[in-house]
Design a protein around this motif. Structure first.
Motif, short mmCIF file in Angstrom:
data_model
loop_
_atom_site.label_atom_id
_atom_site.label_comp_id
_atom_site.label_asym_id
_atom_site.label_seq_id
_atom_site.Cartn_x
_atom_site.Cartn_y
_atom_site.Cartn_z
N HIS A 196 7.31 8.86 0.00
CA HIS A 196 7.02 8.75 1.42
C HIS A 196 7.44 7.39 1.96
N ALA A 197 7.19 6.34 1.17
CA ALA A 197 7.58 5.00 1.58
C ALA A 197 9.09 4.93 1.81
N ARG A 198 9.83 5.57 0.91
CA ARG A 198 11.29 5.57 1.04
C ARG A 198 11.70 6.28 2.33
N LEU A 199 11.02 7.38 2.64
CA LEU A 199 11.34 8.13 3.86
C LEU A 199 10.98 7.35 5.12
N ARG A 200 10.02 6.45 5.00
CA ARG A 200 9.66 5.62 6.16
C ARG A 200 10.54 4.38 6.20
N ASP A 201 11.59 4.34 5.39
CA ASP A 201 12.58 3.27 5.44
C ASP A 201 12.08 1.94 4.88
N LEU A 251 0.84 -1.20 0.00
CA LEU A 251 0.00 0.00 0.00
C LEU A 251 0.88 1.25 0.00
N ALA A 252 1.91 1.25 0.85
CA ALA A 252 2.78 2.42 0.96
C ALA A 252 3.51 2.68 -0.36
N VAL A 253 4.01 1.62 -0.98
CA VAL A 253 4.77 1.78 -2.23
C VAL A 253 3.83 2.18 -3.37
#
Lengths: 252, 289
Positions: free
Chosen positions: B166-171, B158-160
């Motif tokens: 944003h997904a990248r920033l959430r690691d 879902l995040a990707v």
């Protein structure tokens, strides 16, 4: 390692996307609990500096430490509000779900394997989502589709998503560029309240407006033109924009 | 239609076809939803068509063409995903090239394989009536794989799918999950090839999910509704095509396509109607007020 009070430290940073450097020899220190504004003309490198601090870009030369680590290792402790949402407005997702995604990364890894583990969402996460939505006065939007929000509502939701990660530092890129004046002061009042518990770094092109809120401004036009704690006056703005700029005080 | 249901109890090949259609709809509901919301139909098309290369090679070297299809689909997914992540500016041209090269390789292999010329049509357009019963186990296990992976990683996906930055920033390891998503799309393509063939795969992958997206507004609900719609059109298509002896694949796709067109037109009419009502309501308010 930097001193424990320094949240962000940028040393001799130079960055280029292509032929000409966008940032040159930038040195900047942000202390814990600060409310720093970064101002400067368009294409002055403000957003690029933020992306470097967030670890989305790698500097060609110079050093950045965030919370004592390399930017990539500290990313999950930063909350970021982008200037333009980087998602499609048609994506089928509720405000609640979008904000919940801000929680990802709170589940810190037991070693490097953490990021590969399936994510489980618990009651505590949903409580945080409810709390941050209330904090940005968007609790009534929880069940709405993200695509149905107005510009100002979307901005609040992006803020809530960043807050959901309970960040040590909030980084905002032109948080008020797409909304009207009344909302603009609402959002800055909110940031002022948040500043009591976290460091805030905000980029804006509106020098006059943010100087009423932030404790310190850094003026960026490829390199740091000024870097001072007292109020921005006309001389500084002329140095930054290279001409006569009308300054309007927005004291409320 | 009634002939079909009478024949269904007699002929095991029809029962097999029906089950194959239902198994394929699970894949099309799950992964079709991601393809639609992430707008990667073109990438999925590239994966689907380059599969022919793997099927052709498998036939030529004497393997099961389904295994060849699966291998080719996974390789194509990784290649196309890598192209998309590294060469964003030229991605459409590069994907178009992979699409065509994959098909050309497949056709060359098939042409050089003795005795398989007639089967080319069934790879391109599918033949659900020829699905062997053993394939059901293969399809079923692919479905289980999809369900398990999508279930376990639904938040990462879902995040990707929603916001890569944003997904990248959430690691979240965005590259890994993006490629995994494409590999699962590739698996689904292989599932669907048996039913409608690789030319028509894209229709079954996107249309039920797109229709579902008109009525429900979360990924989970879209997946469920798209699966049900996929099951309905594949069953109905099989039944309608049986009497007049039409090929089942194109019939299924036509049904899905009509469903989509009707849904789009009625959604638009509904939106216009609502807008008109609100204008009328505003008019009466200003008169009375």
């Amino acid at each position: 390692m930097t001193s424990p009070q320094s949240v962000i430290e940028v040393r001799d940073l130079t960055f280029s996307y292509g032929t000409a450097p966008v940032l040159e020899d930038v040195n900047l220190r942000v202390e814990a609990g600060e409310f720093l504004g970064i101002v400067g003309p368009n294409a002055g490198g403000k957003s690029t500096l933020l992306k470097l601090i967030l670890g989305l870009l790698e500097p060609q030369s110079g050093h950045i430490t965030v919370l004592g680590y390399e930017p990539r290792a500290a990313t999950r402790r930063l909350g970021y509000v982008p200037q333009y949402p980087s998602f499609s407005r048609e994506f089928p997702i509720t405000v609640e779900q979008a904000v919940l995604l801000g929680r990802i990364g709170r589940w810190s890894p037991a070693g490097r394997l953490g990021v590969w583990a399936p994510i489980r969402v618990g009651k505590a996460d949903r409580q945080v989502v409810r709390r941050v939505l209330e904090e940005v006065e968007a609790a009534d939007l929880a069940r709405r589709q993200v695509g149905s929000l107005s510009g100002g509502q979307l901005q609040r939701v992006l803020l809530a998503r960043a807050l959901a990660s309970e960040p040590a530092v909030m980084i905002l890129d032109e948080p008020t560029a797409n909304i009207d004046l009344r909302l603009e002061s609402d959002i800055f009042d909110l940031l002022k309240r948040l500043n009591a518990r976290m460091t805030i770094l905000v980029v804006s092109h509106d020098v006059g407006f943010i100087s009423g809120y932030v404790a310190r401004v850094a003026c960026l036009n490829r390199t740091l033109v000024c870097h001072r704690t007292d109020a921005v006056d006309g001389r500084v703005i002329r140095a930054l924009y290279g001409g006569q700029v009308r300054m309007v005080a927005h004291r409320h | 239609m009634s002939e079909f249901f009478a024949a269904l109890s007699e002929h095991t090949f029809l029962q097999t076809a029906l089950v194959a259609g239902l198994l394929a709809s699970i894949g099309c509901g799950l992964m079709g939803t991601y393809v639609v919301v992430k707008r990667i139909a073109f990438l999925a098309g590239g994966i689907a068509h380059s599969v022919l290369g793997g099927m052709g090679a498998a036939l030529y070297f004497g393997f099961d063409p389904l295994i060849g299809a699966l291998a080719a689909a996974v390789i194509a997914a990784l290649l196309i995903g890598w192209v998309r992540l590294r060469w964003q500016a030229r991605e459409d041209t590069l994907i178009g090239a992979l699409w065509a090269i994959g098909m050309a390789v497949g056709i060359l292999f098939i042409a050089k394989t003795l005795g398989y010329g007639t089967d080319l049509m069934s790879y391109l357009f599918g033949n659900i009536l020829l699905v062997p019963a053993e394939s059901l186990w293969f399809m079923g296990s692919l479905d289980v794989l999809l369900l398990v992976v999508v279930g376990a990683y639904r938040y990462q996906f879902l995040a990707v799918a929603f916001d890569e930055e944003h997904a990248r920033l959430r690691d979240i390891p965005v590259t890994f999950f993006y490629l995994l998503l494409l590999v699962l799309v590739a698996v689904t393509v292989v599932l669907l090839i048996q039913v409608v063939g690789l030319i028509l795969v894209l229709a079954l992958l996107t249309l039920p999910a797109a229709v579902a997206g008109h009525y429900v507004h979360s990924l989970g609900a879209m997946m469920l509704l798209a699966t049900l719609l996929g099951a309905a059109v594949s069953t109905l298509g099989l039944a309608v095509s049986y009497g007049p002896d039409l090929p089942a694949g194109p019939t299924i796709v036509l049904l899905a396509g009509s469903l989509y067109v009707v849904s789009v037109l009625s959604m638009r009419a509904l939106a216009r109607h609502r807008a008109r009502l609100s204008v009328i309501a505003a008019g009466t308010r200003s008169k009375t007020g």
